[in-house]
Design an enzyme around this catalytic site. Structure first.
Site, PDB file in Angstrom:
ATOM      1  N   ASN A  38     -44.927  61.699  23.016  1.00 55.10           N
ATOM      2  CA  ASN A  38     -45.017  63.131  22.685  1.00 55.10           C
ATOM      3  C   ASN A  38     -43.683  63.823  22.879  1.00 55.10           C
ATOM      4  O   ASN A  38     -43.270  64.663  22.075  1.00 55.10           O
ATOM      5  CB  ASN A  38     -46.084  63.798  23.554  1.00 55.10           C
ATOM      6  CG  ASN A  38     -47.472  63.609  22.984  1.00 55.10           C
ATOM      7  OD1 ASN A  38     -47.635  63.384  21.790  1.00 55.10           O
ATOM      8  ND2 ASN A  38     -48.482  63.694  23.827  1.00 55.10           N
ATOM      9  N   HIS A  57     -45.911  66.702  19.576  1.00 57.64           N
ATOM     10  CA  HIS A  57     -47.363  66.576  19.755  1.00 57.64           C
ATOM     11  C   HIS A  57     -48.092  66.334  18.432  1.00 57.64           C
ATOM     12  O   HIS A  57     -49.152  65.698  18.414  1.00 57.64           O
ATOM     13  CB  HIS A  57     -47.917  67.830  20.429  1.00 57.64           C
ATOM     14  CG  HIS A  57     -47.523  67.922  21.879  1.00 57.64           C
ATOM     15  ND1 HIS A  57     -48.187  67.230  22.877  1.00 57.64           N
ATOM     16  CD2 HIS A  57     -46.527  68.608  22.498  1.00 57.64           C
ATOM     17  CE1 HIS A  57     -47.612  67.479  24.044  1.00 57.64           C
ATOM     18  NE2 HIS A  57     -46.611  68.328  23.840  1.00 57.64           N
ATOM     19  N   ASP A  88     -50.685  63.388  17.883  1.00 54.23           N
ATOM     20  CA  ASP A  88     -52.049  63.447  17.338  1.00 54.23           C
ATOM     21  C   ASP A  88     -52.240  62.401  16.249  1.00 54.23           C
ATOM     22  O   ASP A  88     -53.279  61.731  16.182  1.00 54.23           O
ATOM     23  CB  ASP A  88     -52.330  64.845  16.771  1.00 54.23           C
ATOM     24  CG  ASP A  88     -52.442  65.904  17.862  1.00 54.23           C
ATOM     25  OD1 ASP A  88     -52.569  65.509  19.049  1.00 54.23           O
ATOM     26  OD2 ASP A  88     -52.405  67.099  17.536  1.00 54.23           O
ATOM     27  N   GLU A 119     -55.107  60.569  25.895  1.00 47.98           N
ATOM     28  CA  GLU A 119     -54.874  59.402  25.051  1.00 47.98           C
ATOM     29  C   GLU A 119     -55.769  58.238  25.451  1.00 47.98           C
ATOM     30  O   GLU A 119     -55.555  57.112  25.004  1.00 47.98           O
ATOM     31  CB  GLU A 119     -53.396  58.972  25.150  1.00 47.98           C
ATOM     32  CG  GLU A 119     -52.979  58.359  26.490  1.00 47.98           C
ATOM     33  CD  GLU A 119     -52.541  59.412  27.511  1.00 47.98           C
ATOM     34  OE1 GLU A 119     -51.878  59.055  28.483  1.00 47.98           O
ATOM     35  OE2 GLU A 119     -52.882  60.599  27.340  1.00 47.98           O
TER      36      GLU A 119
END
Length: 634
Positions: free
Chosen positions: A497, A502, A506, A533
Site C-alpha cells: 500500500n 491503496h 484494493d 488483507e
C-alpha cells in the site's frame, strides 16, 4: 332494496370516517412535508458550513509553505556558524506576514530550542517529552504532521502544532521544525457562522482526535471520538452529509452536517440544537395541531353518538351482521385469494383469484386439503396453526411455499380468521386471505446476500463467516467429519500500500480473492474476508492433508499471478502465507470455534515467521506458546 336500506347507516359511517381520516391524513402529510423541508434546509446549510470549516483549516493549518521554506533554509545554512540567528530572522519575517501563526521554532535532536520567532526566552526548556518530538525521533516520515492541541510552553496559549522532521545529511534525526497555529484563530472563524446559542463546531483529525471546538471546551481538546457514530458509520459511507444524534457532551438532540477533506483527511462538524433550530416551526405547528385535534374531537364525538344510536337499533340483527361479515370476507372482487376451510382443513370455498395465484380454477380446488401441494418443510407449521385455531385462537398468520399448476414454486402470506359460531374442535369455519409475496421474498433474499458479502472482494464478510463457522463446527461434531480452516494473509501488504497506493492495494486484494474463490469448487466450502488483507476459507469434510493441498494450490496460483511487489523480497511479486488447522471430531475431542481459529492463526504466524510465501499446518499444540506473539504487518 331492503338490504340496501339496512346497510345505508354503515356506509354513511364509513364515508364519514373516511372523510375524517382523509382530512387528518392530509393535515399530517402537510405537516410532515413542511417539517422535512425545514429539516432539509437546515441540513444543507450545516453541510455547507462544515465544508467551509474544513476548507479554511486546509488553507491555514495544513499549509506546508512556512515549514517547507524553513527546512530549505536550515539545509542551506547548516554549516554556517551563526545559523540560529539567520534562521530566527527568517522565522520572524514569516510570522509577521502570517497572522494565524503564533510562532515558528527549530528544536535540535536533544529537544532544545535552537531558534524561535518568539521573543520569550526558551533557554533551559526541553521539548523532548512532546508527542510530536517523540514521533519524529522514531519515524523517517518527511511530510508535515498535524499534532494534538497543546499549550505553548512559552506563553501558555493553546496551539495546534504542525511539525516536520529535520534530517542530518546522513539521514539521522536532526531535530524538529515547528509551526504553532493559534487555536483561537480557528474558534474565531467558527463563531463567524450563526448556529444559535446551542450550536457547536468541531474540527477533528482523520483518526478521530479533536483539534478544535466551539464553544471552547478544554477537556475535549486532544480526545478521541473515533468510536462515535460519525466515524464508525457515516464517514465510512460518504465524505459529507448530515445526520441526527444526541450529543454525548450536553445530551442535546442535534442536527449535524459533516465534511471530510480529501486532501488532508480533516473532518469538520457543524451542529445545531434540533429544538432551537425548529423552535419557530414548532410554535406554528402547535397552534395548527391543537386546532386540528379540537375539530377531530368534536367530529369524533358526534360520529360516536350517531354510531351508538345505529348500533342500538341494530342489536337484534347481530346474527345477520355476522353472516354479512362472512360474505364480505369472501368478496368476489378481491385481488387476494379468499378461502374458507372447515375444522379439518378442507376447502369449502375459493374466490376467482385462485386462477391468477394457483393457476387452476376454483372448482378444481374444492374439497382439497390445506396441505396439498405445500412444500413439505412447511407442513408442520401449517398443522400447528390449524391446531391453535381449533383450540380457540381467532387469528393466525403464516408464510408458506406452494407449487403452482405450472410447477413454479411461490411464497404465500396467509391470514386465517376463525369465524364466530361452532362448538370448538373441528366444528369451526375458517376464512383465509392469501396473497402472493414471492417478489418480496426474492428482494429480501437479495438484501440478505448484500448484508453477508464483503463489498471489495465479493467474498463472504466477517459476519457471515462467524455464523457459518459456528454452524460448520457443530455439524462436523454431529456427523463425525473433519473440518479444516485456512487463514490467508498477503505478505508485506502494508509496504504494498505504501509503495503503490491503496487503490492498487484494493486491486491486489480483489485479485487474491478471485484466486481463492476459483480454488474452492464445492458449494459447501466458504471463502470470506476476515479483516484487512486477511482471508479465511472453511473446508467441511476435509482432513489435514486435503487442507494442505488446497492451501498450497492457492499459494501457487497467487504467486503465478506475478503481481509486482518490489518490497516483497526476495520474490519481487505478491505472495501469500497460509496457516491451516483441522478439527477431527471422530477422535473424541471437543473443540470450539475460537480454539480452531487460534490453531490456524498460530500456523499462519509460523508461516510468516519462517520466511513467508509458504503454508504451515497447525502442529503439536503443546509446542504452541500460551500467548500468541504479536504479528506486525510490514
Amino acid at each position: 332494496m331492503i338490504g340496501a336500506i339496512k346497510f345505508l347507516p354503515a356506509r354513511t359511517f364509513a364515508a364519514v370516517a373516511f372523510a375524517v381520516s382523509g382530512f387528518v391524513g392530509l393535515i399530517a402529510w402537510g405537516e410532515y412535508s413542511s417539517w422535512r423541508s425545514q429539516v432539509a434546509g437546515i441540513e444543507a446549510g450545516l453541510v455547507q458550513t462544515a465544508k467551509a470549516l474544513v476548507q479554511h483549516a486546509d488553507d491555514t493549518v495544513m499549509a506546508r509553505f512556512p515549514l517547507a521554506a524553513l527546512i530549505t533554509r536550515i539545509e542551506q545554512e547548516r554549516d554556517v556558524v551563526d545559523m540560529p540567528a539567520k534562521i530566527t530572522q527568517v522565522m520572524k519575517r514569516q510570522v509577521d506576514t502570517t497572522p494565524w501563526l503564533d510562532a515558528l521554532a527549530v528544536i535540535d535532536a536533544d529537544g532544545k530550542m535552537v531558534a524561535t520567532s518568539s521573543s520569550i526566552d526558551a533557554s533551559g526548556m526541553n521539548f523532548s517529552d512532546r508527542e510530536y518530538f517523540v514521533f519524529h525521533q522514531s519515524s523517517d516520515m518527511q511530510e508535515p504532521v498535524l499534532g494534538r492541541p497543546l499549550k505553548n510552553k512559552l506563553n501558555g496559549q493553546w496551539i495546534l502544532p504542525v511539525t516536520q522532521r529535520i534530517s542530518n545529511p546522513d539521514g539521522s534525526f536532526g531535530g524538529v521544525a515547528l509551526a504553532a497555529f493559534i487555536l483561537t484563530e480557528l474558534t474565531s472563524f467558527f463563531q463567524g457562522f450563526s448556529l444559535g446559542s446551542e450550536g457547536s463546531f468541531l474540527l477533528v483529525r482523520r483518526d478521530g482526535v479533536v483539534l478544535a471546538r466551539a464553544p471552547f471546551l478544554q477537556t475535549q481538546l486532544g480526545s478521541s471520538i473515533s468510536n462515535y457514530d460519525l466515524f464508525t458509520d457515516h464517514l465510512r459511507q460518504r465524505h459529507s452529509g448530515s445526520y441526527h444524534y444526541v450529543s454525548p457532551i450536553d445530551g442535546l438532540q442535534r442536527i449535524g452536517g459533516f465534511s471530510q477533506s480529501e486532501r488532508s483527511g480533516l473532518v469538520g462538524l457543524a451542529a445545531v440544537s434540533q429544538s432551537e433550530a425548529l423552535a419557530t416551526w414548532m410554535k406554528g405547528a402547535r397552534i395548527r395541531w391543537i386546532a386540528c385535534l379540537i375539530l377531530v374531537a368534536i367530529t369524533g364525538f358526534l360520529v360516536w353518538r350517531w354510531r351508538r344510536q345505529v348500533m342500538l337499533r341494530r342489536a337484534s340483527e347481530a346474527l345477520l351482521v355476522a353472516r354479512e361479515a362472512e360474505f364480505r370476507l369472501l368478496a368476489e372482487g378481491s385481488a387476494d385469494l379468499i378461502q374458507r376451510f372447515n375444522g379439518h382443513g378442507i376447502r369449502e370455498y375459493l374466490s376467482p383469484s385462485v386462477r391468477e395465484i394457483f393457476g387452476v380454477d376454483a372448482e378444481t380446488m374444492l374439497g382439497t386439503h390445506i396441505l396439498e401441494n405445500l412444500h413439505e418443510d412447511d407442513h408442520g407449521a401449517v398443522t400447528e396453526v390449524m391446531a391453535r385455531l381449533r383450540e380457540g385462537s381467532t387469528r393466525e398468520n403464516m408464510i408458506v411455499r406452494r407449487k403452482r399448476a405450472d410447477g413454479k414454486q411461490i411464497w404465500l402470506e396467509t391470514t386465517l380468521n376463525r369465524l364466530p359460531g361452532g362448538t370448538g374442535g373441528t366444528d369451526i369455519r375458517i376464512v383465509a386471505v392469501t396473497r402472493d409475496v414471492t417478489r418480496q421474498k426474492s428482494l429480501q433474499e437479495e438484501l440478505d446476500v448484500l448484508a453477508n458479502t464483503d463489498e471489495l472482494t465479493q467474498l463472504a464478510n466477517r459476519r457471515s463467516f462467524n455464523i457459518h463457522f459456528e454452524d460448520m463446527v457443530l455439524q462436523a461434531a454431529r456427523q463425525h467429519a473433519p473440518l479444516s480452516l485456512l487463514m490467508i494473509d498477503a505478505d508485506h501488504f502494508k509496504l504494498f500500500n505504501d509503495t503503490y497506493g491503496h487503490a492498487s492495494g484494493d486491486d491486489c486484494l480483489r485479485a487474491v480473492a478471485n484466486v481463492v474463490r476459483g480454488s474452492i469448487r464445492r458449494s459447501k466450502d466458504l471463502a470470506a474476508r476476515y479483516g484487512g488483507e486477511e482471508l479465511a476459507v472453511l473446508l467441511p469434510d476435509t482432513n489435514g492433508a486435503g487442507a494442505l493441498k488446497a492451501a498450497e494450490n492457492i499459494r501457487q496460483r497467487v504467486a503465478g499471478l506475478q503481481l509486482p511487489h518490489e518490497k516483497n523480497l526476495p520474490w519481487g511479486h505478491v505472495t501469500i502465507s497460509i496457516g491451516t488447522a483441522t478439527f477431527y471430531p471422530a477422535a473424541g475431542a471437543e473443540l470450539t470455534t475460537a480454539e480452531l481459529f487460534e490453531r490456524a492463526d498460530y500456523a499462519l504466524y509460523r508461516a510468516k515467521n519462517n520466511g513467508r510465501n509458504q503454508v504451515a499446518a497447525g502442529g503439536d499444540e503443546a509446542a504452541r506458546p500460551t500467548v500468541r506473539p504479536e504479528i506486525k504487518s510490514v
